[in-house]
Design a protein around this motif. Structure first.
Motif, PDB file in Angstrom:
ATOM      1  N   ILE A 274      -2.818   4.866   7.493  1.00 35.86           N
ATOM      2  CA  ILE A 274      -2.984   5.455   8.830  1.00 35.86           C
ATOM      3  C   ILE A 274      -4.176   4.833   9.550  1.00 35.86           C
ATOM      4  O   ILE A 274      -4.120   4.565  10.759  1.00 35.86           O
ATOM      5  CB  ILE A 274      -3.155   6.981   8.721  1.00 35.86           C
ATOM      6  CG1 ILE A 274      -1.848   7.615   8.231  1.00 35.86           C
ATOM      7  CG2 ILE A 274      -3.567   7.585  10.057  1.00 35.86           C
ATOM      8  CD1 ILE A 274      -1.977   9.062   7.836  1.00 35.86           C
ATOM      9  N   LYS A 275      -5.244   4.584   8.811  1.00 34.81           N
ATOM     10  CA  LYS A 275      -6.465   4.026   9.409  1.00 34.81           C
ATOM     11  C   LYS A 275      -6.315   2.543   9.760  1.00 34.81           C
ATOM     12  O   LYS A 275      -6.673   2.114  10.858  1.00 34.81           O
ATOM     13  CB  LYS A 275      -7.639   4.213   8.443  1.00 34.81           C
ATOM     14  CG  LYS A 275      -8.970   3.645   8.932  1.00 34.81           C
ATOM     15  CD  LYS A 275     -10.073   3.949   7.941  1.00 34.81           C
ATOM     16  CE  LYS A 275     -11.397   3.312   8.354  1.00 34.81           C
ATOM     17  NZ  LYS A 275     -11.385   1.844   8.259  1.00 34.81           N
ATOM     18  N   ASP A 276      -5.785   1.749   8.826  1.00 35.04           N
ATOM     19  CA  ASP A 276      -5.729   0.296   9.020  1.00 35.04           C
ATOM     20  C   ASP A 276      -4.426  -0.209   9.634  1.00 35.04           C
ATOM     21  O   ASP A 276      -4.391  -1.313  10.189  1.00 35.04           O
ATOM     22  CB  ASP A 276      -5.962  -0.418   7.681  1.00 35.04           C
ATOM     23  CG  ASP A 276      -7.424  -0.417   7.263  1.00 35.04           C
ATOM     24  OD1 ASP A 276      -8.064   0.646   7.420  1.00 35.04           O
ATOM     25  OD2 ASP A 276      -7.929  -1.442   6.793  1.00 35.04           O
ATOM     26  N   TYR A 277      -3.365   0.580   9.521  1.00 35.42           N
ATOM     27  CA  TYR A 277      -2.065   0.165  10.077  1.00 35.42           C
ATOM     28  C   TYR A 277      -1.440   1.311  10.866  1.00 35.42           C
ATOM     29  O   TYR A 277      -0.327   1.759  10.567  1.00 35.42           O
ATOM     30  CB  TYR A 277      -1.130  -0.272   8.949  1.00 35.42           C
ATOM     31  CG  TYR A 277      -1.643  -1.431   8.127  1.00 35.42           C
ATOM     32  CD1 TYR A 277      -1.432  -2.744   8.535  1.00 35.42           C
ATOM     33  CD2 TYR A 277      -2.346  -1.215   6.943  1.00 35.42           C
ATOM     34  CE1 TYR A 277      -1.907  -3.812   7.784  1.00 35.42           C
ATOM     35  CE2 TYR A 277      -2.826  -2.281   6.181  1.00 35.42           C
ATOM     36  CZ  TYR A 277      -2.600  -3.565   6.611  1.00 35.42           C
ATOM     37  OH  TYR A 277      -3.074  -4.625   5.868  1.00 35.42           O
ATOM     38  N   PRO A 278      -2.151   1.813  11.895  1.00 33.79           N
ATOM     39  CA  PRO A 278      -1.676   3.002  12.617  1.00 33.79           C
ATOM     40  C   PRO A 278      -0.366   2.797  13.377  1.00 33.79           C
ATOM     41  O   PRO A 278       0.348   3.767  13.655  1.00 33.79           O
ATOM     42  CB  PRO A 278      -2.827   3.290  13.597  1.00 33.79           C
ATOM     43  CG  PRO A 278      -3.517   1.977  13.777  1.00 33.79           C
ATOM     44  CD  PRO A 278      -3.403   1.284  12.452  1.00 33.79           C
TER      45      PRO A 278
ATOM     46  N   GLU B  62       1.587  10.066   7.329  1.00 33.94           N
ATOM     47  CA  GLU B  62       1.094  11.328   7.880  1.00 33.94           C
ATOM     48  C   GLU B  62       1.878  12.517   7.331  1.00 33.94           C
ATOM     49  O   GLU B  62       1.309  13.561   6.995  1.00 33.94           O
ATOM     50  CB  GLU B  62       1.187  11.306   9.410  1.00 33.94           C
ATOM     51  CG  GLU B  62       0.133  10.435  10.080  1.00 33.94           C
ATOM     52  CD  GLU B  62       0.228  10.478  11.598  1.00 33.94           C
ATOM     53  OE1 GLU B  62       1.074  11.252  12.114  1.00 33.94           O
ATOM     54  OE2 GLU B  62      -0.529   9.754  12.253  1.00 33.94           O
TER      55      GLU B  62
ATOM     56  N   ARG C 180       0.835  -1.207   0.000  1.00 31.96           N
ATOM     57  CA  ARG C 180       0.000   0.000   0.000  1.00 31.96           C
ATOM     58  C   ARG C 180       0.873   1.262   0.000  1.00 31.96           C
ATOM     59  O   ARG C 180       0.569   2.245  -0.682  1.00 31.96           O
ATOM     60  CB  ARG C 180      -0.910   0.007   1.227  1.00 31.96           C
ATOM     61  CG  ARG C 180      -1.994  -1.045   1.200  1.00 31.96           C
ATOM     62  CD  ARG C 180      -3.200  -0.583   0.428  1.00 31.96           C
ATOM     63  NE  ARG C 180      -4.266  -1.580   0.460  1.00 31.96           N
ATOM     64  CZ  ARG C 180      -5.416  -1.445  -0.177  1.00 31.96           C
ATOM     65  NH1 ARG C 180      -5.654  -0.368  -0.911  1.00 31.96           N
ATOM     66  NH2 ARG C 180      -6.332  -2.383  -0.108  1.00 31.96           N
TER      67      ARG C 180
ATOM     68  N   GLU D 294      -4.011   7.577   3.621  1.00 30.38           N
ATOM     69  CA  GLU D 294      -5.045   7.571   4.660  1.00 30.38           C
ATOM     70  C   GLU D 294      -5.427   6.146   5.038  1.00 30.38           C
ATOM     71  O   GLU D 294      -5.713   5.866   6.214  1.00 30.38           O
ATOM     72  CB  GLU D 294      -6.276   8.337   4.166  1.00 30.38           C
ATOM     73  CG  GLU D 294      -6.068   9.842   4.138  1.00 30.38           C
ATOM     74  CD  GLU D 294      -7.233  10.603   3.523  1.00 30.38           C
ATOM     75  OE1 GLU D 294      -7.343  11.824   3.774  1.00 30.38           O
ATOM     76  OE2 GLU D 294      -8.026   9.988   2.771  1.00 30.38           O
ATOM     77  N   PHE D 295      -5.443   5.239   4.060  1.00 32.73           N
ATOM     78  CA  PHE D 295      -5.738   3.834   4.325  1.00 32.73           C
ATOM     79  C   PHE D 295      -4.695   3.252   5.283  1.00 32.73           C
ATOM     80  O   PHE D 295      -5.038   2.509   6.223  1.00 32.73           O
ATOM     81  CB  PHE D 295      -5.736   3.041   3.012  1.00 32.73           C
ATOM     82  CG  PHE D 295      -6.066   1.586   3.173  1.00 32.73           C
ATOM     83  CD1 PHE D 295      -7.368   1.139   3.052  1.00 32.73           C
ATOM     84  CD2 PHE D 295      -5.068   0.651   3.450  1.00 32.73           C
ATOM     85  CE1 PHE D 295      -7.680  -0.210   3.207  1.00 32.73           C
ATOM     86  CE2 PHE D 295      -5.369  -0.697   3.602  1.00 32.73           C
ATOM     87  CZ  PHE D 295      -6.676  -1.122   3.484  1.00 32.73           C
TER      88      PHE D 295
ATOM     89  N   ALA E 296       3.197   4.387   8.982  1.00 40.42           N
ATOM     90  CA  ALA E 296       2.142   5.335   9.361  1.00 40.42           C
ATOM     91  C   ALA E 296       2.684   6.756   9.522  1.00 40.42           C
ATOM     92  O   ALA E 296       2.039   7.723   9.090  1.00 40.42           O
ATOM     93  CB  ALA E 296       1.460   4.873  10.643  1.00 40.42           C
TER      94      ALA E 296
ATOM     95  N   ARG F 174      -5.493   8.998  -0.717  1.00 45.39           N
ATOM     96  CA  ARG F 174      -6.394   7.917  -0.311  1.00 45.39           C
ATOM     97  C   ARG F 174      -5.611   6.714   0.229  1.00 45.39           C
ATOM     98  O   ARG F 174      -5.989   6.112   1.234  1.00 45.39           O
ATOM     99  CB  ARG F 174      -7.258   7.507  -1.506  1.00 45.39           C
ATOM    100  CG  ARG F 174      -8.486   6.670  -1.139  1.00 45.39           C
ATOM    101  CD  ARG F 174      -9.339   6.396  -2.357  1.00 45.39           C
ATOM    102  NE  ARG F 174      -9.833   7.620  -2.969  1.00 45.39           N
ATOM    103  CZ  ARG F 174      -9.479   8.075  -4.163  1.00 45.39           C
ATOM    104  NH1 ARG F 174      -8.617   7.401  -4.917  1.00 45.39           N
ATOM    105  NH2 ARG F 174      -9.979   9.192  -4.643  1.00 45.39           N
ATOM    106  N   GLN F 175      -4.523   6.371  -0.438  1.00 48.14           N
ATOM    107  CA  GLN F 175      -3.709   5.228   0.001  1.00 48.14           C
ATOM    108  C   GLN F 175      -2.977   5.522   1.312  1.00 48.14           C
ATOM    109  O   GLN F 175      -2.892   4.664   2.189  1.00 48.14           O
ATOM    110  CB  GLN F 175      -2.709   4.846  -1.092  1.00 48.14           C
ATOM    111  CG  GLN F 175      -3.323   4.257  -2.340  1.00 48.14           C
ATOM    112  CD  GLN F 175      -4.133   2.997  -2.072  1.00 48.14           C
ATOM    113  OE1 GLN F 175      -3.780   2.193  -1.213  1.00 48.14           O
ATOM    114  NE2 GLN F 175      -5.219   2.824  -2.806  1.00 48.14           N
TER     115      GLN F 175
END
Length: 242
Positions: A148-152, A161, A116, A145-146, A157, A142-143
């Motif tokens: 950060i959301k799914d693999y914080p 950011e 990703r 953000e994915f 990550a 979009r990628q």
């Protein structure tokens, strides 16, 4: 006597079937070992060519390794390596194709977060003109953000950011470019809307302060004095016009 003959016949039949199955298993094992060896060799050749700088041949070898033994745990790794080979020499469209294929072929694979990130970076590197290339910018964001959301908690990550911060600067710059254009043409409403977008969606960027001042200025010109004062009060802006 007949019963003994039947038992003997069944026993012989079972031995024959076991023998055939054993041979099939051995042949299957030999084929599997041979395919695994071929895959290993292709993978090594791909890695060698990658180190040598021939990324096109490297990607071809990694693809070959994947196709030779798709059941192997090394197959998804080979797919990622093919994508990385393309990425390393700026073949971003090819890298994106390989990673998107990997994500479909190997869903929930343990290396997905890396894939990703590589996908996001490929979109990010494709950005040539922030005033025109909106799709690559948004795909990249979009990628990230994915991730950060799914693999914080992943190592990617923090980088994601940081990249989103840079992307927001680009998107804010785009809005400011259009807002200034409308302002120059005295098209107050479109300019107002663009400056509002910067204040609302990109308030951490370097453009936020200017956008706020422009909002106050335009509202004042339009005779919306109370609205100008409200903005100043809300954001604690001190202007000489009041």
């Amino acid at each position: 006597m007949l019963a003994k003959f039947k038992l003997l016949f069944i026993l012989i039949s079972l031995l024959f079937l076991w023998s055939c199955a054993d041979k099939k298993n051995k042949i299957s094992e030999i084929v599997e070992v041979d395919m695994e060896m071929q895959m290993s060799n292709a993978y090594k050749e791909g890695y060698f060519e990658l180190q040598r700088g021939d990324v096109l041949l490297a990607a071809k070898k990694f693809n070959e390794a994947e196709l030779l033994f798709p059941q192997s745990p090394w197959a998804p790794k080979a797919a990622i390596m093919a994508a990385y080979a393309y990425y390393s020499q700026s073949y971003y469209a090819d890298a994106i194709f390989e990673i998107e294929r990997y994500l479909i072929t190997y869903p929930n694979h343990k290396d997905e977060v890396y894939a990703r990130f590589l996908l996001a970076m490929s979109f990010y590197q494709k950005i040539v003109d922030e005033k025109k290339d909106l799709k690559s910018i948004l795909d990249s964001k979009r990628q990230f953000e994915f991730i950060i959301k799914d693999y914080p908690t992943s190592e990617f990550a923090i980088d994601a950011e940081f990249k989103i911060g840079l992307i927001n600067e680009i998107l804010a710059a785009k809005e400011m470019y259009l807002a200034r254009y409308y302002l120059k043409k005295t098209k107050w409403i479109p300019a107002l809307n663009r400056f509002k977008t910067v204040v609302k969606d990109y308030n951490t960027t370097i453009y936020a302060e200017e956008a706020l001042h422009r909002l106050v200025e335009i509202n004042y010109r339009l005779g919306l004095i109370d609205e100008s004062k409200k903005i100043c009060k809300h954001f604690r802006i001190q202007l000489s016009i009041f």
